[in-house]
Write a protein that holds these residues in place. Structure first.
Motif, PDB file in Angstrom:
ATOM      1  N   GLY A  15       0.818  -1.200   0.000  1.00 24.39           N
ATOM      2  CA  GLY A  15       0.000   0.000   0.000  1.00 24.39           C
ATOM      3  C   GLY A  15       0.850   1.246   0.000  1.00 24.39           C
ATOM      4  O   GLY A  15       2.053   1.197  -0.248  1.00 24.39           O
ATOM      5  N   LEU A  16       0.204   2.363   0.282  1.00 23.33           N
ATOM      6  CA  LEU A  16       0.862   3.663   0.335  1.00 23.33           C
ATOM      7  C   LEU A  16       1.071   4.050   1.788  1.00 23.33           C
ATOM      8  O   LEU A  16       0.138   4.006   2.595  1.00 23.33           O
ATOM      9  CB  LEU A  16      -0.006   4.706  -0.371  1.00 23.33           C
ATOM     10  CG  LEU A  16       0.455   6.166  -0.294  1.00 23.33           C
ATOM     11  CD1 LEU A  16       1.800   6.335  -0.999  1.00 23.33           C
ATOM     12  CD2 LEU A  16      -0.595   7.082  -0.898  1.00 23.33           C
TER      13      LEU A  16
ATOM     14  N   ARG B 163       3.212  -4.490   6.970  1.00 26.85           N
ATOM     15  CA  ARG B 163       3.517  -5.904   7.085  1.00 26.85           C
ATOM     16  C   ARG B 163       2.977  -6.623   5.861  1.00 26.85           C
ATOM     17  O   ARG B 163       1.769  -6.628   5.616  1.00 26.85           O
ATOM     18  CB  ARG B 163       2.914  -6.521   8.347  1.00 26.85           C
ATOM     19  CG  ARG B 163       3.390  -7.965   8.550  1.00 26.85           C
ATOM     20  CD  ARG B 163       2.866  -8.600   9.823  1.00 26.85           C
ATOM     21  NE  ARG B 163       1.497  -9.058   9.688  1.00 26.85           N
ATOM     22  CZ  ARG B 163       0.943  -9.989  10.460  1.00 26.85           C
ATOM     23  NH1 ARG B 163       1.646 -10.558  11.423  1.00 26.85           N
ATOM     24  NH2 ARG B 163      -0.327 -10.315  10.301  1.00 26.85           N
ATOM     25  N   LEU B 164       3.886  -7.207   5.109  1.00 24.32           N
ATOM     26  CA  LEU B 164       3.509  -7.978   3.937  1.00 24.32           C
ATOM     27  C   LEU B 164       3.303  -9.435   4.340  1.00 24.32           C
ATOM     28  O   LEU B 164       3.992  -9.946   5.225  1.00 24.32           O
ATOM     29  CB  LEU B 164       4.594  -7.891   2.868  1.00 24.32           C
ATOM     30  CG  LEU B 164       5.018  -6.491   2.434  1.00 24.32           C
ATOM     31  CD1 LEU B 164       6.037  -6.587   1.298  1.00 24.32           C
ATOM     32  CD2 LEU B 164       3.833  -5.647   2.034  1.00 24.32           C
TER      33      LEU B 164
ATOM     34  N   ALA C  75       8.656  -0.120  -4.264  1.00 30.53           N
ATOM     35  CA  ALA C  75       8.909  -1.194  -5.223  1.00 30.53           C
ATOM     36  C   ALA C  75       7.726  -2.148  -5.214  1.00 30.53           C
ATOM     37  O   ALA C  75       6.847  -2.071  -4.344  1.00 30.53           O
ATOM     38  CB  ALA C  75      10.182  -1.956  -4.855  1.00 30.53           C
ATOM     39  N   VAL C  76       7.736  -3.047  -6.163  1.00 30.18           N
ATOM     40  CA  VAL C  76       6.849  -4.209  -6.103  1.00 30.18           C
ATOM     41  C   VAL C  76       7.598  -5.294  -5.348  1.00 30.18           C
ATOM     42  O   VAL C  76       8.739  -5.606  -5.685  1.00 30.18           O
ATOM     43  CB  VAL C  76       6.458  -4.699  -7.507  1.00 30.18           C
ATOM     44  CG1 VAL C  76       5.594  -5.955  -7.397  1.00 30.18           C
ATOM     45  CG2 VAL C  76       5.724  -3.602  -8.266  1.00 30.18           C
TER      46      VAL C  76
ATOM     47  N   GLN D  36       2.414  -4.013  -4.426  1.00 28.92           N
ATOM     48  CA  GLN D  36       3.061  -2.708  -4.556  1.00 28.92           C
ATOM     49  C   GLN D  36       3.207  -2.037  -3.189  1.00 28.92           C
ATOM     50  O   GLN D  36       2.239  -1.963  -2.417  1.00 28.92           O
ATOM     51  CB  GLN D  36       2.238  -1.794  -5.475  1.00 28.92           C
ATOM     52  CG  GLN D  36       2.772  -0.382  -5.598  1.00 28.92           C
ATOM     53  CD  GLN D  36       4.064  -0.304  -6.383  1.00 28.92           C
ATOM     54  OE1 GLN D  36       4.183  -0.908  -7.461  1.00 28.92           O
ATOM     55  NE2 GLN D  36       5.048   0.421  -5.865  1.00 28.92           N
ATOM     56  N   VAL D  37       4.401  -1.553  -2.933  1.00 27.81           N
ATOM     57  CA  VAL D  37       4.667  -0.736  -1.750  1.00 27.81           C
ATOM     58  C   VAL D  37       5.139   0.627  -2.231  1.00 27.81           C
ATOM     59  O   VAL D  37       6.104   0.708  -2.997  1.00 27.81           O
ATOM     60  CB  VAL D  37       5.733  -1.389  -0.850  1.00 27.81           C
ATOM     61  CG1 VAL D  37       6.163  -0.428   0.258  1.00 27.81           C
ATOM     62  CG2 VAL D  37       5.207  -2.687  -0.256  1.00 27.81           C
ATOM     63  N   THR D  38       4.466   1.666  -1.786  1.00 26.31           N
ATOM     64  CA  THR D  38       4.839   3.020  -2.154  1.00 26.31           C
ATOM     65  C   THR D  38       5.034   3.838  -0.887  1.00 26.31           C
ATOM     66  O   THR D  38       4.133   3.906  -0.048  1.00 26.31           O
ATOM     67  CB  THR D  38       3.769   3.683  -3.030  1.00 26.31           C
ATOM     68  OG1 THR D  38       3.548   2.872  -4.193  1.00 26.31           O
ATOM     69  CG2 THR D  38       4.204   5.071  -3.453  1.00 26.31           C
TER      70      THR D  38
END
Length: 121
Positions: free
Chosen positions: A10-11, A19-20, A92-93, A116-118
């Motif tokens: 997320g953003l 946390r992924l 990044a992804v 996606q991490v922004t």
């Protein structure tokens, strides 16, 4: 065939946390080494962190040491990547991958689709 699904991206503002999660379709997930990788726009995919089958051994890229923590819950077929003190350069992804041993990304047999991490400044 192991299917991997990442979630939790997320953003977030710089300094924040995410946390992924990487969840597998097979109970045999516990038999695999699992790594996290990331790919920023215009850059090659790079290693982030890896964890062994029993969660007794981990390894991190220098960029994430002290900020990222990889863990796993084999009962839930899930590997996590806790990311703290995020920086814009962490944008990044993020991909998880399962394989038989630690090593270059070429040793990983199964890959997720990425999340996606922004990180905004």
């Amino acid at each position: 065939q192991v299917q991997l699904v990442e979630s939790g991206g997320g953003l977030v503002q710089a300094g924040g946390s995410l946390r992924l999660s990487c969840t597998a379709s097979e109970r045999t997930f516990s038999m695999y080494v699992v790594g996290w990788f990331r790919q920023a726009p215009g850059k090659e995919r790079e290693f982030v962190a890896v964890i062994n089958r029993s969660a007794t051994s981990t390894n991190y890229a220098d960029s994430g040491k002290g900020r990222f923590t990889i863990s796993r819950d084999n009962a839930k077929n899930t590997v996590y990547l806790q990311m703290n003190s995020l920086k814009p350069e962490d944008t990044a992804v993020y991909y998880c991958a399962a394989g038989s041993r630690f090593g270059h990304e070429s040793v990983y047999d199964y890959w997720g689709q990425g999340t996606q991490v922004t990180v905004s400044s």
